[in-house]
Design a protein around this motif. Structure first.
Motif, mmCIF file in Angstrom:
data_model
loop_
_atom_site.group_PDB
_atom_site.id
_atom_site.type_symbol
_atom_site.label_atom_id
_atom_site.label_comp_id
_atom_site.label_asym_id
_atom_site.label_seq_id
_atom_site.Cartn_x
_atom_site.Cartn_y
_atom_site.Cartn_z
ATOM 1 N N PRO A 151 3.326 45.948 -39.218
ATOM 2 C CA PRO A 151 2.235 45.445 -38.392
ATOM 3 C C PRO A 151 1.475 44.296 -39.034
ATOM 4 O O PRO A 151 0.379 44.005 -38.625
ATOM 5 N N ALA A 156 10.516 49.720 -44.616
ATOM 6 C CA ALA A 156 10.725 50.443 -43.363
ATOM 7 C C ALA A 156 10.145 49.714 -42.165
ATOM 8 O O ALA A 156 10.171 50.234 -41.069
ATOM 9 N N LEU A 157 9.569 48.514 -42.374
ATOM 10 C CA LEU A 157 8.943 47.810 -41.248
ATOM 11 C C LEU A 157 9.631 46.464 -41.045
ATOM 12 O O LEU A 157 9.994 45.786 -42.003
ATOM 13 N N PRO A 207 5.939 49.284 -46.296
ATOM 14 C CA PRO A 207 4.693 49.898 -45.833
ATOM 15 C C PRO A 207 3.775 50.366 -46.969
ATOM 16 O O PRO A 207 2.650 50.760 -46.709
ATOM 17 N N ALA A 252 10.753 52.203 -49.708
ATOM 18 C CA ALA A 252 11.742 51.740 -48.749
ATOM 19 C C ALA A 252 11.093 50.747 -47.794
ATOM 20 O O ALA A 252 9.987 50.965 -47.313
#
Lengths: 451, 330
Positions: free
Chosen positions: B253, B248-249, B267, B246
């Motif tokens: 970062p 998800a970011l 991620p 998924a």
């Protein structure tokens, strides 16, 4: 008393000659021979703790709602499987201890196998007549990786789900058959048929452990039938004559002590150091992901490989020949396994030694092998470290993308450098020894002359 | 002389009978005693027993805080103490013998020859060896195929285009995790939302989408997708086209603050997609762009799908580029 017991067994099983031979079997005395034993004992701990866990684990993806003692999860929808593992952690007597010990033991098991393999490789213990023992060992290593993956995947927490998604992606990526194979394994497009959970379960608690157990039995039988290799520490230790400690009384209490020690340390780890706190990751939902949950260390090299490959799929028209995850997730481990499996024959191709080898090499004695081993190991380890680039970013703030670009270069350059450096170090060490020998001989001669 | 030998034989037998054992040479070497080590071993074993009992006590009483730690120390400690006892036994109380033995014969030429001979001779009555071998191979192979054929019931492997199914179609409303329809006015800048198709199964790789709002001026969508992003709101499949994790970011970062362009990031292996440019891969291993879901806003202000995705959802496989996404609402 002892006499009567021995007599009973001998008259019923005719086993006295066998028992005597076993008791007096000779083990060479060197610390590095313990590594394989550590692996064996970690496996025993895994079977024991795993058996306990199966009594309480429900391999089912049926929906349920949590109403247990752990407040943050109360009222959440989750699978029976995940709920049962939360219950094992908070409700079953000694459940968390045994679960964490099981997880620690898995990590130690793989680590011990890898170290054992390094010992075998760098000392040339895989050479004739022990190639079969070696091959079985390599197969065990890869069966163990699958076993560990199946184990943490069937918990159905967030980490499981992410790992399974990647496994599904890699399965799909196999050229020509991937789409069909993934549907066959998962039973439906991801996340798959609910029966997938019981497939994982039976693989983890029956098929793979029985396979590994059988391979261990064959491995040990072969070791015993050809006897252990030895280092040449004294003149009387030769290719034909083995010197060491007998099973009984020498080796048995040591080894038993090691077994209990391994079990004790694993239980201390399981009791004192948290591992895979599944209640923090939460139940898996398809649309969730996190980079906080990290898989077990022994999958790091595959993650690194998957991350390093630049973005491309190989296509012919509308046919996708090689989807991207194939390179890092399938081809890379296959190459590593293939090179390891073929090594005894590869080496025989390049070196003239064809006889029987019961004496071990020191790494410097075989500069080519040692250099290749160091380079190969470095290659795998650099890829492994590339898998941790995001951790480095979080802790040190180095740009992730720059790190990946650097790794993409380093993984090809550093191993080549390591090969030549290692080879010349080995040759240098050999040369120093030859000089030393000549000097000692001269000194002895001088002494004899003066006397 | 003969008589003396005779006498000594019977004397030996008599002593043997009296003491109850024949006089056998020692096999295990002799060594000196070490009572101190023996006491230490006894001490370690007794302590080990105390720890083991401690484990039972912790289990039975139950309601301690940090119970797992005590259990680990008790059981692990008991095993470790016993391990120390055994190591002490092997170091101090048992003679460390050095034995020697010959390695087993590297090979047995006679037996090898015999085995070969037995196998060869047992086939001497066959006149059509090759034919029989071929027939056995055919039967064995066919039986092998028959044996693994039932595996087909594991999954729909023969029609893999099920992999291209999605629940989306024109008019489908986008709902939140709780099932509430999403309004265009709910979608703010600088963050991202997860949405699902209304009234469809969510445990489907093609169900979840991410929604972000961008400056309409910043959009670089292909010409054919001009109308897919009303008010600058774009929707993409939430499943990475690399390995199915998924996404998800959102821009973190992987990007340092100096790179302000928004990006969707997975991620697992950090595949990075550009939401302004139709899901184009910016970095990382993904081999296909992120499938975009065309959006429209209905008269009530709700977000609806304006059609199916721009391409199949999920990781690549051999047929992923052969057909587009297939609407299959289950």
């Amino acid at each position: 008393m002892i006499r009567r017991a021995v007599r009973f067994i001998d008259t019923r099983a005719g086993a006295a000659p066998f028992i005597k031979a076993t008791l007096r079997y000779v083990f060479p005395d060197h610390w590095s021979f313990l590594l394989g034993e550590v692996a064996l004992y970690a496996f025993i701990v895994l079977v024991a703790t795993g058996t306990y866990l199966t009594f309480f684990f429900h391999p089912s993806l049926a929906d349920t709602v949590y109403h247990g003692t752990y407040a943050p999860l109360r009222g959440q929808k989750m699978s029976e499987a995940y709920k049962s593992v939360v219950d094992i952690s908070f409700h079953v007597k000694a459940g968390l201890l045994i679960r964490q010990t099981h997880h620690w033991a898995a990590n130690v098991f793989v680590a011990a196998i890898v170290l054992h393999l390094m010992r075998i490789f760098f000392t040339g213990a895989f050479r004739k007549p022990r190639e079969l023992t070696y091959i079985i060992g390599i197969l065990m290593l890869f069966a163990t990786l699958l076993e560990g993956y199946a184990g943490y995947s069937m918990v159905d927490d967030l980490l499981s789900g992410m790992g399974l998604a990647i496994g599904y992606g890699v399965a799909l990526s196999l050229p020509f058959v991937g789409g069909n194979l993934a549907l066959l394994i998962w039973g439906a497009p991801y996340p798959g048929d609910p029966s997938f959970e019981s497939r994982l379960f039976i693989a983890h608690v029956f098929i793979l452990p029985v396979l590994i157990g059988t391979l261990i039995a064959v491995h040990l039988t072969l070791v015993a039938s050809r006897h252990h290799t030895q280092f040449r520490k004294e003149k009387r230790m030769t290719n034909r004559r083995l010197v060491g400690v007998p099973t009984f009384p020498g080796q048995a209490p040591r080894s038993l002590g090691l077994m209990l020690g391994v079990a004790g340390i694993l239980l201390l780890l399981g009791g004192l150091i948290q591992i895979n706190p599944i209640w923090l990751w939460g139940p898996y939902h398809l649309a969730q992901g996190t980079n906080g949950a990290q898989p077990d260390w022994y999958l790091g090299w595959l993650i690194g490989a998957l991350r390093l490959v630049p973005h491309f799929d190989v296509t012919i028209g509308s046919y996708t020949l090689v989807p991207n995850p194939f390179w890092g997730g399938a081809l890379f481990p296959l190459i590593v396994m293939g090179v390891l499996l073929a090594w005894p024959w590869l080496e025989r191709r390049f070196s003239p030694q064809r006889g029987f080898h019961n004496l071990l090499d020191r790494p410097r004695d075989a500069p080519g092998r040692t250099a290749f081993g160091v380079a190969f190991l470095l290659w795998v380890f650099l890829i492994f470290f590339a898998g941790a680039a995001d951790r480095i970013y979080l802790f040190l703030g180095w740009s992730y993308q720059e790190q990946i670009w650097i790794y993409r270069g380093l993984v090809w350059v550093l191993p080549v450098i390591a090969f030549f450096v290692t080879r010349s170090v080995c040759r240098e060490l050999q040369a120093i020894e030859r000089v030393e020998e000549v000097r000692e001989a001269a000194e002895a001669e001088a002494q004899a002359a003066s006397a | 002389m003969r008589r003396l030998r005779f006498l000594s034989f019977w004397l030996g037998a008599l002593i043997g009978a009296l003491t109850g054992r024949g006089r056998r040479k020692r096999i295990v070497e002799e060594g000196s005693e070490s009572p101190g080590a023996e006491l230490a071993v006894v001490g370690l074993l007794l302590l080990s027993a105390v720890f083991a009992i401690g484990f039972v006590v912790v289990l039975a009483t139950g309601s301690w805080p940090n119970r797992t730690q005590y259990e680990g120390i008790a059981l692990g400690g008991s095993l470790l103490l016993m391990a120390f006892a055994l190591i002490l036994v092997s170091k101090k109380l048992i003679v460390t013998e050095q034995n020697e033995e010959d390695y087993p014969e590297p090979e047995h030429p006679e037996e090898q020859a015999e085995v070969t001979q037995i196998v060869r001779e047992s086939g001497s009555r066959f006149t059509r060896k090759r034919l029989v071998k071929g027939a056995f191979a055919a039967a064995g192979g066919a039986l092998g195929v028959a044996a693994i054929a039932p595996a087909i019931s594991f999954g729909p492997a023969l029609d893999p285009f099920e992999l291209n199914w999605t629940p989306w179609k024109r008019g489908k409303r986008l709902v939140t995790e709780d099932g509430a329809p999403l309004k265009a006015s709910d979608i703010e800048m600088e963050t991202f939302y997860t949405a699902y198709p209304e009234h469809s199964a969510r445990d489907n790789i093609a169900a979840p989408v991410v929604i972000v709002r961008l400056q309409p001026r910043a959009l670089k969508l292909p010409r054919s997708r001009r109308n897919w992003a009303p008010q600058g709101i774009v929707a993409y499949s939430k499943i990475c086209t690399h390995a199915g994790c998924a996404i998800a970011l959102y821009r973190k970062p992987t990007f340092p603050p100096v790179q302000p362009d928004p990006a969707l990031v997975c991620p697992c292996h950090y595949s990075t997609f550009d939401p302004a440019a139709g899901g184009k891969v910016l970095f990382g291993p993904a081999g296909r762009n992120l499938p975009q879901l065309p959006l429209m806003i209905d008269s009530a202000g709700h977000l609806r799908a304006a059609g199916n995705f721009s391409g199949p959802v999920g990781p690549s496989w051999w047929g992923v580029r052969m057909k587009g996404p297939i609407t299959q609402d289950r």
